[in-house]
Design a protein around this motif. Structure first.
Motif, PDB file in Angstrom:
ATOM      1  N   UNK A   1      20.466   9.678  -5.560  1.00  0.00           N
ATOM      2  CA  UNK A   1      20.352  11.084  -5.222  1.00  0.00           C
ATOM      3  C   UNK A   1      19.948  11.178  -3.766  1.00  0.00           C
ATOM      4  N   UNK A   2      20.590  12.090  -3.039  1.00  0.00           N
ATOM      5  CA  UNK A   2      20.201  12.326  -1.648  1.00  0.00           C
ATOM      6  C   UNK A   2      19.362  13.591  -1.611  1.00  0.00           C
ATOM      7  N   UNK A   3      18.130  13.451  -1.121  1.00  0.00           N
ATOM      8  CA  UNK A   3      17.191  14.562  -1.070  1.00  0.00           C
ATOM      9  C   UNK A   3      17.118  15.174   0.308  1.00  0.00           C
ATOM     10  N   UNK A   4      15.999  15.847   0.612  1.00  0.00           N
ATOM     11  CA  UNK A   4      15.857  16.498   1.913  1.00  0.00           C
ATOM     12  C   UNK A   4      16.020  15.496   3.054  1.00  0.00           C
ATOM     13  N   UNK A   5      16.710  15.942   4.099  1.00  0.00           N
ATOM     14  CA  UNK A   5      16.910  15.143   5.303  1.00  0.00           C
ATOM     15  C   UNK A   5      17.615  13.825   5.037  1.00  0.00           C
ATOM     16  N   UNK A   6      18.386  13.781   3.953  1.00  0.00           N
ATOM     17  CA  UNK A   6      19.179  12.593   3.669  1.00  0.00           C
ATOM     18  C   UNK A   6      18.425  11.458   3.007  1.00  0.00           C
ATOM     19  N   UNK A   7      17.173  11.688   2.592  1.00  0.00           N
ATOM     20  CA  UNK A   7      16.407  10.631   1.931  1.00  0.00           C
ATOM     21  C   UNK A   7      17.138  10.211   0.669  1.00  0.00           C
ATOM     22  N   UNK A   8      17.360   8.914   0.524  1.00  0.00           N
ATOM     23  CA  UNK A   8      18.095   8.372  -0.612  1.00  0.00           C
ATOM     24  C   UNK A   8      17.124   7.829  -1.647  1.00  0.00           C
ATOM     25  N   UNK A   9      17.238   8.357  -2.880  1.00  0.00           N
ATOM     26  CA  UNK A   9      16.373   7.964  -3.981  1.00  0.00           C
ATOM     27  C   UNK A   9      17.265   7.488  -5.124  1.00  0.00           C
ATOM     28  N   UNK A  10      16.909   6.353  -5.704  1.00  0.00           N
ATOM     29  CA  UNK A  10      17.608   5.858  -6.888  1.00  0.00           C
ATOM     30  C   UNK A  10      16.726   6.142  -8.099  1.00  0.00           C
TER      31      UNK A  10
ATOM     32  N   UNK B   1      23.309   8.307   6.035  1.00  0.00           N
ATOM     33  CA  UNK B   1      23.839   6.951   6.174  1.00  0.00           C
ATOM     34  C   UNK B   1      24.203   6.397   4.800  1.00  0.00           C
ATOM     35  N   UNK B   2      25.306   5.648   4.714  1.00  0.00           N
ATOM     36  CA  UNK B   2      25.691   5.072   3.428  1.00  0.00           C
ATOM     37  C   UNK B   2      24.720   3.975   2.996  1.00  0.00           C
ATOM     38  N   UNK B   3      24.780   3.625   1.726  1.00  0.00           N
ATOM     39  CA  UNK B   3      23.812   2.681   1.163  1.00  0.00           C
ATOM     40  C   UNK B   3      23.941   1.278   1.734  1.00  0.00           C
TER      41      UNK B   3
ATOM     42  N   UNK C   1       0.803  -1.207   0.000  1.00  0.00           N
ATOM     43  CA  UNK C   1       0.000   0.000   0.000  1.00  0.00           C
ATOM     44  C   UNK C   1       0.841   1.265   0.000  1.00  0.00           C
ATOM     45  N   UNK C   2       1.811   1.363   0.922  1.00  0.00           N
ATOM     46  CA  UNK C   2       2.682   2.543   0.944  1.00  0.00           C
ATOM     47  C   UNK C   2       3.920   2.273   1.777  1.00  0.00           C
ATOM     48  N   UNK C   3       4.874   3.174   1.651  1.00  0.00           N
ATOM     49  CA  UNK C   3       6.083   3.179   2.466  1.00  0.00           C
ATOM     50  C   UNK C   3       6.072   4.498   3.226  1.00  0.00           C
ATOM     51  N   UNK C   4       6.337   4.457   4.521  1.00  0.00           N
ATOM     52  CA  UNK C   4       6.336   5.666   5.342  1.00  0.00           C
ATOM     53  C   UNK C   4       7.757   6.176   5.515  1.00  0.00           C
ATOM     54  N   UNK C   5       7.912   7.483   5.356  1.00  0.00           N
ATOM     55  CA  UNK C   5       9.191   8.144   5.601  1.00  0.00           C
ATOM     56  C   UNK C   5       8.934   9.241   6.619  1.00  0.00           C
TER      57      UNK C   5
ATOM     58  N   UNK D   1      15.874  -0.044   5.781  1.00  0.00           N
ATOM     59  CA  UNK D   1      15.421   0.467   4.489  1.00  0.00           C
ATOM     60  C   UNK D   1      16.341   1.609   4.101  1.00  0.00           C
ATOM     61  N   UNK D   2      16.932   1.508   2.956  1.00  0.00           N
ATOM     62  CA  UNK D   2      17.962   2.456   2.590  1.00  0.00           C
ATOM     63  C   UNK D   2      17.581   3.400   1.472  1.00  0.00           C
ATOM     64  N   UNK D   3      16.819   2.945   0.485  1.00  0.00           N
ATOM     65  CA  UNK D   3      16.499   3.825  -0.626  1.00  0.00           C
ATOM     66  C   UNK D   3      15.222   3.381  -1.305  1.00  0.00           C
ATOM     67  N   UNK D   4      14.683   4.278  -2.120  1.00  0.00           N
ATOM     68  CA  UNK D   4      13.518   4.009  -2.944  1.00  0.00           C
ATOM     69  C   UNK D   4      13.962   4.234  -4.378  1.00  0.00           C
ATOM     70  N   UNK D   5      13.584   3.343  -5.292  1.00  0.00           N
ATOM     71  CA  UNK D   5      13.968   3.516  -6.698  1.00  0.00           C
ATOM     72  C   UNK D   5      12.750   3.844  -7.534  1.00  0.00           C
ATOM     73  N   UNK D   6      12.947   4.794  -8.457  1.00  0.00           N
ATOM     74  CA  UNK D   6      11.901   5.188  -9.383  1.00  0.00           C
ATOM     75  C   UNK D   6      12.403   5.029 -10.809  1.00  0.00           C
TER      76      UNK D   6
END
Length: 145
Positions: free
Chosen positions: A130-139, A83-85, A7-11, A90-95
């Motif tokens: 890519x590291x976004x706001x507050x260190x959120x890691x997005x692939x 934090x490194x990958x 359903x969703x992932x919470x950040x 849970x480390x990153x979300x890929x789009x």
């Protein structure tokens, strides 16, 4: 019986407005915003006196959702910033994206930073973190082959 869907992932974030703007720039759509609190919320998450604002964003195809959550009480606890990958959890979300260079340029306007570099995987994909706001890691993945 099996699950029906994810359903969703919470950040959890500190700056809900910045995080929401980042994911909207990425191409996600705002599904809704709400404040959650009360006994049922406390019981569900195992904390007392919860009050949080949430923004639900979804992918354009409607199949993926992120719940961005700002806790007002109790105050969110910190994690290791940037934090490194290879950190546990849970480390990153890929789009999947159509044009990785365009997305990068747009996200940089929201403070995003390239973690390594844009790399090509065989003749199939261009990929980056890519590291976004507050260190959120997005692939990001752009299919090329």
């Amino acid at each position: 019986m099996t699950i029906q869907r994810m359903d969703n992932v919470s950040i959890v974030v500190d700056d809900l407005e910045a995080a929401t703007a980042f994911f909207l720039e990425l191409g996600m759509e705002l599904e809704g915003e709400a404040t959650v609190e009360g006994r049922s919320v406390d019981r569900m998450v195992g904390l007392d006196d919860v009050r949080a604002d949430i923004a639900m964003v979804r992918t354009p195809d409607g199949h993926g959702r992120l719940e961005l959550t700002k806790f007002h009480s109790p105050t969110a606890v910190g994690a290791q910033p940037n934090a490194p990958v290879n950190t546990l959890g849970i480390r990153r979300i890929m789009f999947a994206v159509d044009d990785i260079d365009d997305i990068l340029a747009r996200l940089r306007a929201h403070g995003a930073e390239l973690v390594g570099e844009v790399a090509q995987y065989e003749d199939s994909y261009r990929l980056c973190y890519v590291r976004g706001p507050e260190g959120i890691l997005v692939a990001l993945a752009e299919q090329i082959g």
